[in-house]
Scaffold this motif. Structure first.
Motif, PDB file in Angstrom:
ATOM      1  N   ILE A 120      -0.649  -0.195   1.621  1.00 16.46           N
ATOM      2  CA  ILE A 120       0.184  -1.396   1.471  1.00 16.46           C
ATOM      3  C   ILE A 120       0.833  -1.425   0.093  1.00 16.46           C
ATOM      4  CG2 ILE A 120       0.184  -3.916   1.461  1.00 16.46           C
ATOM      5  CD1 ILE A 120      -0.163  -2.663   4.225  1.00 16.46           C
ATOM      6  N   THR A 130       6.992  -8.685   3.581  1.00 16.97           N
ATOM      7  CA  THR A 130       6.333  -9.068   4.832  1.00 16.97           C
ATOM      8  C   THR A 130       5.796  -7.843   5.562  1.00 16.97           C
ATOM      9  OG1 THR A 130       7.822 -10.966   5.065  1.00 16.97           O
ATOM     10  CG2 THR A 130       6.638 -10.265   7.036  1.00 16.97           C
ATOM     11  N   ILE A 131       4.584  -7.978   6.093  1.00 12.60           N
ATOM     12  CA  ILE A 131       3.962  -6.938   6.911  1.00 12.60           C
ATOM     13  C   ILE A 131       3.741  -7.503   8.311  1.00 12.60           C
ATOM     14  CG2 ILE A 131       2.002  -5.371   7.176  1.00 12.60           C
ATOM     15  CD1 ILE A 131       3.546  -4.839   4.632  1.00 12.60           C
ATOM     16  N   ALA A 172       1.693  -7.126  11.804  1.00 17.84           N
ATOM     17  CA  ALA A 172       0.438  -6.530  12.249  1.00 17.84           C
ATOM     18  C   ALA A 172      -0.072  -7.244  13.491  1.00 17.84           C
ATOM     19  CB  ALA A 172      -0.605  -6.612  11.132  1.00 17.84           C
ATOM     20  N   HIS A 196      -8.162  -4.005   9.406  1.00 15.65           N
ATOM     21  CA  HIS A 196      -7.745  -2.921   8.530  1.00 15.65           C
ATOM     22  C   HIS A 196      -8.591  -2.832   7.266  1.00 15.65           C
ATOM     23  CE1 HIS A 196      -4.264  -2.325  11.101  1.00 15.65           C
ATOM     24  NE2 HIS A 196      -4.087  -3.633  11.085  1.00 15.65           N
ATOM     25  N   ALA A 250      -6.410  -5.787   2.311  1.00 17.18           N
ATOM     26  CA  ALA A 250      -6.612  -5.262   3.658  1.00 17.18           C
ATOM     27  C   ALA A 250      -7.029  -6.366   4.628  1.00 17.18           C
ATOM     28  CB  ALA A 250      -7.657  -4.148   3.636  1.00 17.18           C
ATOM     29  N   LEU A 273      -4.382  -8.686   6.235  1.00 19.20           N
ATOM     30  CA  LEU A 273      -3.547  -8.191   7.322  1.00 19.20           C
ATOM     31  C   LEU A 273      -4.021  -8.671   8.686  1.00 19.20           C
ATOM     32  CD1 LEU A 273      -3.247  -4.491   6.098  1.00 19.20           C
ATOM     33  CD2 LEU A 273      -1.481  -6.251   5.942  1.00 19.20           C
ATOM     34  N   SER A 274      -5.278  -9.076   8.794  1.00 18.52           N
ATOM     35  CA  SER A 274      -5.875  -9.412  10.083  1.00 18.52           C
ATOM     36  C   SER A 274      -5.805 -10.907  10.370  1.00 18.52           C
ATOM     37  CB  SER A 274      -7.340  -8.960  10.099  1.00 18.52           C
ATOM     38  OG  SER A 274      -7.957  -9.335  11.308  1.00 18.52           O
ATOM     39  N   ILE A 289       2.255 -12.186   5.952  1.00 16.13           N
ATOM     40  CA  ILE A 289       1.797 -11.466   7.143  1.00 16.13           C
ATOM     41  C   ILE A 289       2.324 -12.172   8.378  1.00 16.13           C
ATOM     42  CG2 ILE A 289      -0.177 -10.501   8.357  1.00 16.13           C
ATOM     43  CD1 ILE A 289       0.084  -9.525   5.462  1.00 16.13           C
ATOM     44  N   HIS A 297       1.944 -11.995  12.505  1.00 19.04           N
ATOM     45  CA  HIS A 297       1.070 -11.397  13.505  1.00 19.04           C
ATOM     46  C   HIS A 297       1.719 -11.307  14.884  1.00 19.04           C
ATOM     47  CE1 HIS A 297      -2.573 -12.525  10.864  1.00 19.04           C
ATOM     48  NE2 HIS A 297      -2.417 -11.219  10.850  1.00 19.04           N
ATOM     49  N   ILE A 307       2.141  -2.311  10.746  1.00 16.91           N
ATOM     50  CA  ILE A 307       0.892  -1.553  10.695  1.00 16.91           C
ATOM     51  C   ILE A 307       0.088  -1.805  11.954  1.00 16.91           C
ATOM     52  CG2 ILE A 307      -0.264  -3.399   9.371  1.00 16.91           C
ATOM     53  CD1 ILE A 307      -1.972  -1.165   8.075  1.00 16.91           C
ATOM     54  N   ASP A 331      -3.093   3.102  11.057  1.00 20.95           N
ATOM     55  CA  ASP A 331      -4.477   3.020  10.605  1.00 20.95           C
ATOM     56  C   ASP A 331      -5.346   3.832  11.561  1.00 20.95           C
ATOM     57  OD1 ASP A 331      -7.102   2.348  10.082  1.00 20.95           O
ATOM     58  OD2 ASP A 331      -6.741   0.204   9.868  1.00 20.95           O
TER      59      ASP A 331
END
Length: 431
Positions: free
Chosen positions: A115, A132-133, A135, A141, A147, A150-151, A166, A168, A206, A241
């Motif tokens: 990241i 922005t990611i 996921a 992750h 990490a 991210l969830s 993030i 989702h 990701i 991942d």
């Protein structure tokens, strides 16, 4: 009384944590068997922590580690190179199809580095607004601050806001592998998330090839290739991942990435890398990502990054993977596809599925899954049972890739017995 506070437990999990740990203390292992402090033998159905693909105390890996210990402890990788690390770079390049590697100590750190690299990549391209990611909400992750952010899993929720942003993606019945067009539909959900977030703000997407901690979820065939196309069409990075699926767990190759015509931009690997002997992970990237940094520093590293002992163990593990491990992985995957579901259908088990060398029995509740996992491990008076994974409401067998068909059948039989026992003795609880 002083006590160790284990990860993933509350302060009040047990009244006497040390006594509880002592009861479950394991003292030795061989292959896919482990012995507790009371001398009872258990079948290891989770390959350590998913990181011993060739079982406990494998002689080839043990000897490689011992040989390195007799030569050198560790050197700072910013001051000098060491032979095992240099050799491992070439081996991983051949194995993954990627170009540059950052050595770390765990899967969480591999994701953390991935990241950071992705965000810095856009900064060096003059696009710092890409914050922005995208996921999976059910993805996992790692548990470092970045990490974990991210969830969307509740077990990772904290009281403070993460950075970067993030977005989702939720899984729906439309994305089930049995649904026609599921791969394209799931990739389109990512495309919609990118559009909602604003394409010029998205740094990366990701995903895991198989959602492990989030419930043992199998994704539709072809999804990774579809997502690669989506990422390219929006001009964003794709991060993969493979901490869990790498080193043969996918059953058909060393990594799921090996089946992709175009690899991801960044790949995170760890579990299975050293057969669990020494902690290690790596962040692998395409050359164009590193080239964007020019003379700028990679502002990430650890004292034990690229530890010589870990690299020696990794080289031995990969050699084993190449010479016989991939054949074992394919045979184990075939066993799961052919035999795992037999006899496990029961009240309270809502789905049975496999992915490579993984078997998943999804329960109708987290409580039932926890009870079955405990019953499976308990076994009999003189011999233990089977250690199974419990991910949300899913029970998982992820044994050593070289476990014999007989041992695999024994694991499944122990799990079947535990399912039946919980159904018999727990009916009033789960009715």
């Amino acid at each position: 009384m002083p006590a160790r506070w284990n990860g993933w437990t509350t302060a009040s999990t047990t009244a006497n944590p040390r006594r509880d740990l002592h009861h479950h203390q394991l003292v030795r292992g061989s292959g896919c068997e482990v012995w507790d402090i009371h001398g009872r033998c258990h079948l290891d159905g989770v390959a350590g922590a998913g990181n011993t693909p060739f079982g406990h105390a494998h002689p080839r890996i043990t000897e490689a580690v011992a040989a390195h210990l007799r030569q050198l402890a560790h050197v700072d990788e910013t001051l000098a190179a060491q032979q095992p690390a240099e050799e491992l770079i070439d081996v991983l390049a051949d194995l993954t199809g990627l170009d540059d590697f950052v050595f770390v100590n765990s899967g969480s750190e591999a994701i953390e580095a991935a990241i950071r690299i992705a965000m810095d990549y856009w900064y060096h391209r003059g696009q710092p607004q890409r914050d922005t990611i995208i996921a999976f909400a059910r993805g996992y992750h790692g548990c470092t601050a970045l990490a974990a952010a991210l969830s969307g899993l509740p077990i990772l929720r904290t009281g403070w806001a993460p950075a970067p942003r993030i977005q989702h993606v939720e899984l729906t019945t439309e994305h089930h592998p049995n649904q026609p067009g599921a791969a394209a539909a799931l990739a389109e959900a990512f495309a919609a998330a990118i559009t909602t977030a604003g394409p010029q703000r998205v740094a990366a997407v990701i995903v895991e090839p198989f959602i492990n901690v989030g419930g043992g979820i199998v994704l539709p065939d072809g999804f990774l290739n579809e997502l690669r196309i989506v990422a390219d069409s929006f001009g964003t990075l794709m991060l993969l991942d493979e901490v869990f699926t790498g080193f043969g767990r996918s059953g058909s190759a060393a990594f799921a990435v090996n089946a992709m015509p175009t690899p991801p931009d960044i790949l995170a690997i760890s579990k299975g890398m050293t057969n669990g002997v020494v902690p290690m992970g790596a962040t692998c990237l395409r050359r164009n990502i590193r080239d964007q940094f020019g003379d700028a520093l990679l502002r990430y590293g650890h004292t034990t990054s690229g530890h010589g002992l870990a690299c020696a163990a990794a080289l031995a593990t990969i050699d084993l993977l190449r010479t016989e491990g991939l054949a074992h992985a394919a045979a184990t995957a075939d066993w799961f596809a052919t035999n795992f579901r037999q006899g496990l259908r029961a009240s309270g088990i809502v789905d049975l599925r496999t992915y490579g060398a993984v078997g998943v029995a999804e329960c109708d509740s987290v409580e039932r899954a926890v009870a079955i996992a405990a019953a499976a491990r308990q076994g009999g008076v003189t011999s233990g049972g089977v250690i199974v994974g419990c991910k949300q409401n899913a029970l998982m067998l992820t044994p050593a890739l070289n476990a014999t068909p007989q041992k695999l059948a024994m694991m499944a039989a122990q799990l079947k017995l535990a399912i039946a026992n919980v159904e018999i003795y727990g009916r009033s609880v789960y009715a």
